[in-house]
Design a protein around this motif. Structure first.
Motif, PDB file in Angstrom:
ATOM      1  N   ASN A 157       0.826  -1.201   0.000  1.00 48.86           N
ATOM      2  CA  ASN A 157       0.000   0.000   0.000  1.00 48.86           C
ATOM      3  C   ASN A 157       0.862   1.254   0.000  1.00 48.86           C
ATOM      4  N   LEU A 158       1.941   1.255   0.807  1.00 48.16           N
ATOM      5  CA  LEU A 158       2.837   2.399   0.871  1.00 48.16           C
ATOM      6  C   LEU A 158       3.545   2.632  -0.467  1.00 48.16           C
ATOM      7  N   LEU A 159       4.009   1.541  -1.085  1.00 47.93           N
ATOM      8  CA  LEU A 159       4.685   1.670  -2.386  1.00 47.93           C
ATOM      9  C   LEU A 159       3.740   2.199  -3.463  1.00 47.93           C
ATOM     10  N   ASN A 160       2.518   1.726  -3.446  1.00 44.73           N
ATOM     11  CA  ASN A 160       1.551   2.197  -4.439  1.00 44.73           C
ATOM     12  C   ASN A 160       1.302   3.696  -4.302  1.00 44.73           C
ATOM     13  N   ARG A 161       1.187   4.169  -3.068  1.00 41.37           N
ATOM     14  CA  ARG A 161       1.012   5.608  -2.852  1.00 41.37           C
ATOM     15  C   ARG A 161       2.233   6.381  -3.350  1.00 41.37           C
ATOM     16  N   TYR A 162       3.414   5.882  -3.014  1.00 41.46           N
ATOM     17  CA  TYR A 162       4.658   6.555  -3.385  1.00 41.46           C
ATOM     18  C   TYR A 162       4.832   6.600  -4.899  1.00 41.46           C
ATOM     19  N   PHE A 163       4.696   5.438  -5.556  1.00 42.25           N
ATOM     20  CA  PHE A 163       4.892   5.386  -7.007  1.00 42.25           C
ATOM     21  C   PHE A 163       3.848   6.228  -7.747  1.00 42.25           C
ATOM     22  N   SER A 164       2.600   6.234  -7.276  1.00 44.24           N
ATOM     23  CA  SER A 164       1.554   7.050  -7.920  1.00 44.24           C
ATOM     24  C   SER A 164       1.925   8.521  -7.863  1.00 44.24           C
ATOM     25  N   ALA A 165       2.393   8.963  -6.696  1.00 49.06           N
ATOM     26  CA  ALA A 165       2.760  10.369  -6.527  1.00 49.06           C
ATOM     27  C   ALA A 165       3.971  10.726  -7.384  1.00 49.06           C
TER      28      ALA A 165
END
Length: 607
Positions: A451-459
């Motif tokens: 979940n954290l990686l998905n937020r980071y990569f999206s941003a």
């Protein structure tokens, strides 16, 4: 008409007016498509123009006749010339002139000659009678239809609605034989925007007009039925099944073949490359021999290239009922080929054969098949557009995850520009990586890390796209981006530095957002280098990715690995390419494996 058992000639003299004592050398008996028949006297030593326009001497109420179609020169004999004179030069007609079934450019007319112009029939004959006061057709009078039968046989009746078509053998054979002797064309304008050739008159309809109207009403009924079906169909096989069914019901066709044109990935039609997508025959008796019947490449090429619907006979109409044995032995048949045409394109053809030499196609059949083809073409174009949009939507969704919008548009507009292989070009490569991610992964549950990686990569992806970069790949908790690929610009290095700053600032914002959800803070290190790299699709034909390879990429990765959290390191090449407008601090040179000289290193001050 007949009065007291004798036939009275209704003769029109056009602009010559009444001549009380005229030696009439010839007479034209004219039969129009609506059944109206009248006679026109040809006098010596002048020209008589023939056409649809009212200013002609002989006016034909026939939409397939040109405004000025032909003329008869009676100065010396009686010469029929196809075309008209304008500015001293002869301009030929579109649908030509036929004498006794053969195309004629210039013909010396003989007694009994049959002339075909459009759908109108003109019979030429000599008279040589001296008439003191012939009966003259007044300009506003309406000639009565003659009681003589037309030489042309009536159109074949509609086939039974219960016709059961059977599939034809798979595959297509072409022949390149020349066109038949008898030929009729309908232009693209007529196919798309058809108008009836029946004029609006106040006089009662003749028997032939009533028959013509009934045929047209039947055609409209079939086309209406087809429109209701096609509005719900998005499968090409179903579309051609319905089109074939209506052609079998409305014409005596024995075989119908649907051919679609190949096209390029961007939708450009390859008009001389036709692929069979459907073929049916009326019954099993025809099916046994249909695999031996070729499709005329001469006809299909003409229909595709000139955008016309074509009716072609292999023998002259007046010979169809004479010498039948020789016609059968030569495999004579009647053919109609109509383009699948829309305002935008010609998508292919419908090709219909009439194999019985005693029952050729009629002009009515040409009209119906042309209308069916035009209606089918609209649906084919809709289906193809729908599929193309669906493919583009999938491609846009896939490519849009890695490339900015302008790159995606370029890819969709010119797919051939993205081939397997690469080109050498100047790029700025950016690497970014989360610091301390391994230890973080050991402390947190896997689903929270994802979940954290998905937020980071999206941003981070949004930041890269906003600055014109291409997202090359995700590498674990890191990423690689290219600036200057696939299209290089003078500001690629500037955009890359701006993106690096924006990524650091966006990470601080992301930490504030994540803390509210109980996620730990993260920091990233970024490395930038500018130089030549090989950029393109690399991999196999089945699996490839758009990326860059070379020393430039390797050095950018080494710079990123030496950056601590919150730091942006760039090479002298990137600092120089960015124009020296960003605040940088020189760092100790970096010793890189396989390089003789250490790499000059700078840190960008962004906070």
């Amino acid at each position: 008409m007949r009065i007291g058992g004798e036939r009275t000639l209704n003769l029109s003299f056009g602009p010559l007016g009444l001549q009380s004592s005229t030696a009439l050398n010839a007479i034209l008996t004219i039969t129009e498509p609506n059944g109206r028949e009248f006679e026109y006297g040809i006098v010596p030593k002048r020209q008589f123009t023939i056409g649809r326009a009212k200013e002609n001497d002989i006016v034909l109420n026939d939409r397939r006749v040109s405004r000025r179609h032909a003329y008869i020169d009676s100065e010396t004999g009686y010469r029929l010339i196809d075309g008209y004179i304008e500015d001293g030069r002869l301009i030929r007609s579109v649908n030509h002139v036929f004498v006794n079934g053969a195309a004629a450019v210039e013909t010396q007319l003989a007694d009994g000659d049959e002339i075909t112009i459009g759908e109108s029939k003109l019979r030429f004959r000599f008279v040589g009678l001296e008439r003191k006061a012939p009966s003259i057709e007044l300009p506003n009078s309406v000639p009565q239809p003659s009681q003589h039968f037309s030489a042309q046989p009536p159109p074949a009746a509609f086939a039974s609605d219960a016709t059961q078509a059977v599939p034809a053998p798979v595959g297509i054979r072409y022949d390149d034989a020349p066109l038949g002797h008898t030929m009729m064309e309908i232009s693209a304008r007529e196919i798309i925007g058809r108008q009836s050739h029946l004029s609006v008159e106040t006089t009662p309809a003749t028997a032939e007009e009533i028959k013509a109207l009934r045929r047209k009403a039947r055609n409209l009924e079939l086309l209406y039925e087809m429109s209701k079906t096609l509005g719900r169909v998005f499968d090409l096989e179903e579309i051609f099944d319905k089109a074939t069914e209506l052609i079998f019901r409305g014409t005596p066709a024995d075989r119908v073949v649907a051919l679609l044109a190949d096209e390029t990935p961007d939708g450009k039609i390859l008009e001389y490359s036709l692929v069979q997508v459907g073929a049916k025959v009326r019954d099993t008796s025809v099916a046994q021999s249909s695999d031996k019947l070729p499709v005329s490449r001469t006809i299909t090429n003409k229909v595709m290239h000139e955008k016309v619907a074509l009716l072609s006979q292999d023998a002259r109409t007046d010979e169809m009922f004479r010498g039948a044995e020789s016609i059968v032995s030569q495999g004579v048949r009647s053919t109609i080929c109509a383009p699948l045409i829309t305002e935008a394109n010609v998508h292919g053809v419908l090709y219909a054969d009439r194999l019985d030499p005693f029952a050729a196609f009629s002009p009515d059949h040409l009209e119906l098949i042309s209308a069916v083809a035009a209606q089918t073409a609209v649906t084919v174009e809709t289906v193809k557009s729908h599929k193309r949009l669906a493919r583009e939507e999938v491609a846009r969704a896939n490519y849009g995850r890695f490339m900015p919008e302008y790159v995606v548009r370029q890819l969709l507009n010119d797919p051939q520009s993205f081939r397997l292989g690469g080109v050498n070009q100047l790029v700025t490569v950016l690497f970014a990586d989360i610091r301390g991610f391994t230890a973080l992964s050991e402390r947190e549950k896997p689903e929270r890390i994802v979940n954290l990686l998905n937020r980071y990569f999206s941003a981070m992806s949004e930041v890269i796209f906003a600055h014109g970069g291409t997202l090359d790949k995700y590498i674990g908790d890191g990423l690689m981006a290219l600036f200057g690929a696939p299209t290089a610009t003078p500001v690629d290095a500037v955009n890359a530095v701006k993106a690096a700053v924006a990524m650091q600032k966006r990470t601080l914002q992301l930490n504030a957002e994540n803390q509210a959800d109980g996620f730990p803070s993260i920091s990233i290190g970024i490395g930038l280098h500018t130089g030549e790299a090989t950029v393109g699709y690399i991999g196999s034909e089945k699996r490839s990715e758009y990326t860059a390879i070379g020393d430039t990429v390797n050095l950018a990765a080494r710079l990123e690995s030496n950056a601590v959290g919150g730091q942006i390191l760039l090479s002298r090449a990137s600092a120089a390419a960015a124009g020296g407008v960003f605040p940088v601090v020189a760092k100790d040179p970096l010793v890189v494996r396989n390089r003789v000289q250490p790499v000059e290193l700078f840190e960008l001050r962004w906070s």
